[in-house]
Design a protein around this motif. Structure first.
Motif, short mmCIF file in Angstrom:
data_model
loop_
_atom_site.label_atom_id
_atom_site.label_comp_id
_atom_site.label_asym_id
_atom_site.label_seq_id
_atom_site.Cartn_x
_atom_site.Cartn_y
_atom_site.Cartn_z
N LEU A 42 -69.05 -6.44 23.67
CA LEU A 42 -68.57 -5.41 24.08
C LEU A 42 -67.11 -4.62 23.53
CD1 LEU A 42 -68.24 -4.06 27.97
CD2 LEU A 42 -66.24 -3.63 26.54
N LEU A 43 -66.57 -6.01 23.33
CA LEU A 43 -65.24 -5.62 22.68
C LEU A 43 -65.16 -4.99 21.32
CD1 LEU A 43 -63.19 -9.08 23.81
CD2 LEU A 43 -62.61 -6.40 24.38
N GLU A 44 -66.34 -5.29 20.57
CA GLU A 44 -66.42 -4.54 19.18
C GLU A 44 -66.54 -3.15 19.35
OE1 GLU A 44 -69.99 -6.38 17.88
OE2 GLU A 44 -69.33 -8.47 17.69
N ALA A 45 -66.78 -2.55 20.57
CA ALA A 45 -67.08 -0.98 20.79
C ALA A 45 -65.71 -0.61 21.39
CB ALA A 45 -68.22 -0.95 21.74
N VAL A 46 -64.89 -1.48 21.43
CA VAL A 46 -63.58 -1.10 22.23
C VAL A 46 -62.64 -0.67 20.99
CG1 VAL A 46 -61.20 -1.74 23.41
CG2 VAL A 46 -63.62 -2.32 24.53
N ASP A 47 -61.89 0.73 21.04
CA ASP A 47 -60.84 1.19 19.98
C ASP A 47 -59.86 1.95 20.75
OD1 ASP A 47 -59.70 1.81 17.70
OD2 ASP A 47 -61.02 3.54 17.46
N GLY A 48 -59.01 1.17 21.47
CA GLY A 48 -57.93 1.71 22.24
C GLY A 48 -57.62 0.97 23.42
N PRO A 49 -56.93 1.49 24.14
CA PRO A 49 -56.55 0.69 25.41
C PRO A 49 -57.77 0.25 26.22
CG PRO A 49 -55.18 2.64 25.43
CD PRO A 49 -56.30 2.74 24.26
N LEU A 50 -57.68 -1.08 26.75
CA LEU A 50 -58.50 -1.71 27.38
C LEU A 50 -58.09 -1.82 28.90
CD1 LEU A 50 -61.46 -3.23 27.88
CD2 LEU A 50 -60.28 -5.20 27.17
N ILE A 51 -58.85 -1.13 29.98
CA ILE A 51 -58.71 -1.65 31.42
C ILE A 51 -59.76 -1.94 31.92
CG2 ILE A 51 -58.08 0.00 33.29
CD1 ILE A 51 -57.24 2.52 31.32
N ALA A 52 -59.37 -3.19 32.63
CA ALA A 52 -60.59 -4.06 33.14
C ALA A 52 -60.14 -3.97 34.75
CB ALA A 52 -60.54 -5.29 32.76
N VAL A 53 -61.41 -3.63 35.48
CA VAL A 53 -61.38 -3.52 36.92
C VAL A 53 -62.39 -4.56 37.39
CG1 VAL A 53 -61.77 -2.05 38.97
CG2 VAL A 53 -60.81 -1.01 36.82
N GLY A 54 -62.02 -5.62 38.04
CA GLY A 54 -62.47 -6.79 38.59
C GLY A 54 -62.22 -8.08 37.93
N ASP A 55 -62.31 -9.30 38.71
CA ASP A 55 -61.91 -10.53 38.47
C ASP A 55 -62.75 -11.37 37.20
OD1 ASP A 55 -59.75 -11.68 41.14
OD2 ASP A 55 -61.03 -9.89 41.21
N VAL A 56 -64.14 -10.93 37.39
CA VAL A 56 -64.93 -11.58 36.44
C VAL A 56 -64.86 -10.94 35.15
CG1 VAL A 56 -67.47 -12.17 36.09
CG2 VAL A 56 -66.35 -12.50 38.39
N VAL A 57 -64.89 -9.51 35.18
CA VAL A 57 -64.83 -8.81 33.88
C VAL A 57 -63.55 -9.04 33.19
CG1 VAL A 57 -64.28 -6.36 33.11
CG2 VAL A 57 -66.30 -6.86 34.81
N THR A 58 -62.38 -9.13 34.06
CA THR A 58 -61.17 -9.62 33.44
C THR A 58 -61.22 -11.05 32.73
OG1 THR A 58 -59.99 -8.08 34.96
CG2 THR A 58 -58.53 -9.86 33.80
N TYR A 59 -61.73 -12.04 33.36
CA TYR A 59 -61.94 -13.40 33.03
C TYR A 59 -62.74 -13.48 31.76
CZ TYR A 59 -63.36 -18.17 33.03
OH TYR A 59 -63.71 -19.46 32.75
N HIS A 60 -63.74 -12.68 31.65
CA HIS A 60 -64.56 -12.76 30.20
C HIS A 60 -63.72 -12.00 29.14
CE1 HIS A 60 -68.27 -13.87 32.10
NE2 HIS A 60 -68.37 -13.18 32.80
N PHE A 61 -63.08 -11.10 29.43
CA PHE A 61 -62.04 -10.70 28.28
C PHE A 61 -61.12 -11.56 28.15
CE2 PHE A 61 -63.22 -6.15 29.58
CZ PHE A 61 -64.14 -5.90 28.67
N LEU A 62 -60.43 -12.39 28.85
CA LEU A 62 -59.39 -13.19 28.62
C LEU A 62 -60.17 -14.41 27.75
CD1 LEU A 62 -57.33 -13.25 32.01
CD2 LEU A 62 -56.56 -12.53 29.78
#
Length: 191
Positions: A42-62
């Protein structure tokens, strides 16, 4: 708005500014973008600010080595308390807090989201209550090209790359909520 007015608004910040009407609930079950189960892909498709809503989503990005520019967490997933490791990881740096009732958006939540979006450094908002609906104002307020990612229970992470069209869709959807939409937009759009 003067500083005094601002303080008065914050004093009753947990009020329900907008409430999700029952008639709209089914519309929110459909994902607003593609679903991804792999944070790194998913991060490969991110080009710009990243806004994560949710604990599990945030955890996976971290865990993938990318702190979201804005993370919104409530220490819960699917109405249950998240695992201790997830809770500790996502709340390690929580400079902002907001109260937000279930199935609603509070004035305090909207003001706090706006503050987080305006910050230069990565910012986590710890929500006392529920963060499920915060993806909607996040999409409405995020800059062009930003990524808003939220969890779709038992399916994965929904990735919305923000465009004018997405913002217009969110505006139309939020206008159908019950409550003070005029004040909601004033709070969300102030810079």
């Amino acid at each position: 708005m003067t500083c005094d007015d601002d303080h008065a608004a914050s004093a009753d910040g947990d009020e329900q500014l907008l409430v999700l009407p029952d008639a709209l609930r089914h519309e929110l079950k459909e994902p607003m973008g593609p679903i991804e189960t792999d944070a790194e892909r998913l991060l490969e498709a991110v080009d710009g600010p990243l806004i994560a809503v949710g604990d599990v989503v945030t955890y996976h990005f971290l865990q993938a080595g990318r702190a979201p520019d804005v993370a919104v967490v409530d220490e819960r997933t699917k109405r249950e308390t998240v695992d201790e490791e997830i809770r500790e990881t996502v709340t390690e740096s929580t400079p902002l807090e907001a109260t937000n009732p279930p199935a609603a958006l509070s004035a305090e939540m909207v003001e706090t989201l706006r503050e987080a979006l305006d910050r230069e450094e990565p910012t986590t908002i710890l929500v006392d209550g529920e963060e499920d609906l915060v993806a909607l104002p996040a999409i409405a307020a995020a800059p062009e090209g930003a990524s808003v990612v939220y969890g779709q229970p038992d399916e994965g992470m929904v990735h919305v790359t923000v465009t004018d069209e997405h913002r217009a869709e969110m505006r139309a959807l939020l206008e159908r909520f019950e409550g003070d939409t005029e004040r909601f937009w004033d709070l969300l759009e102030q810079h």
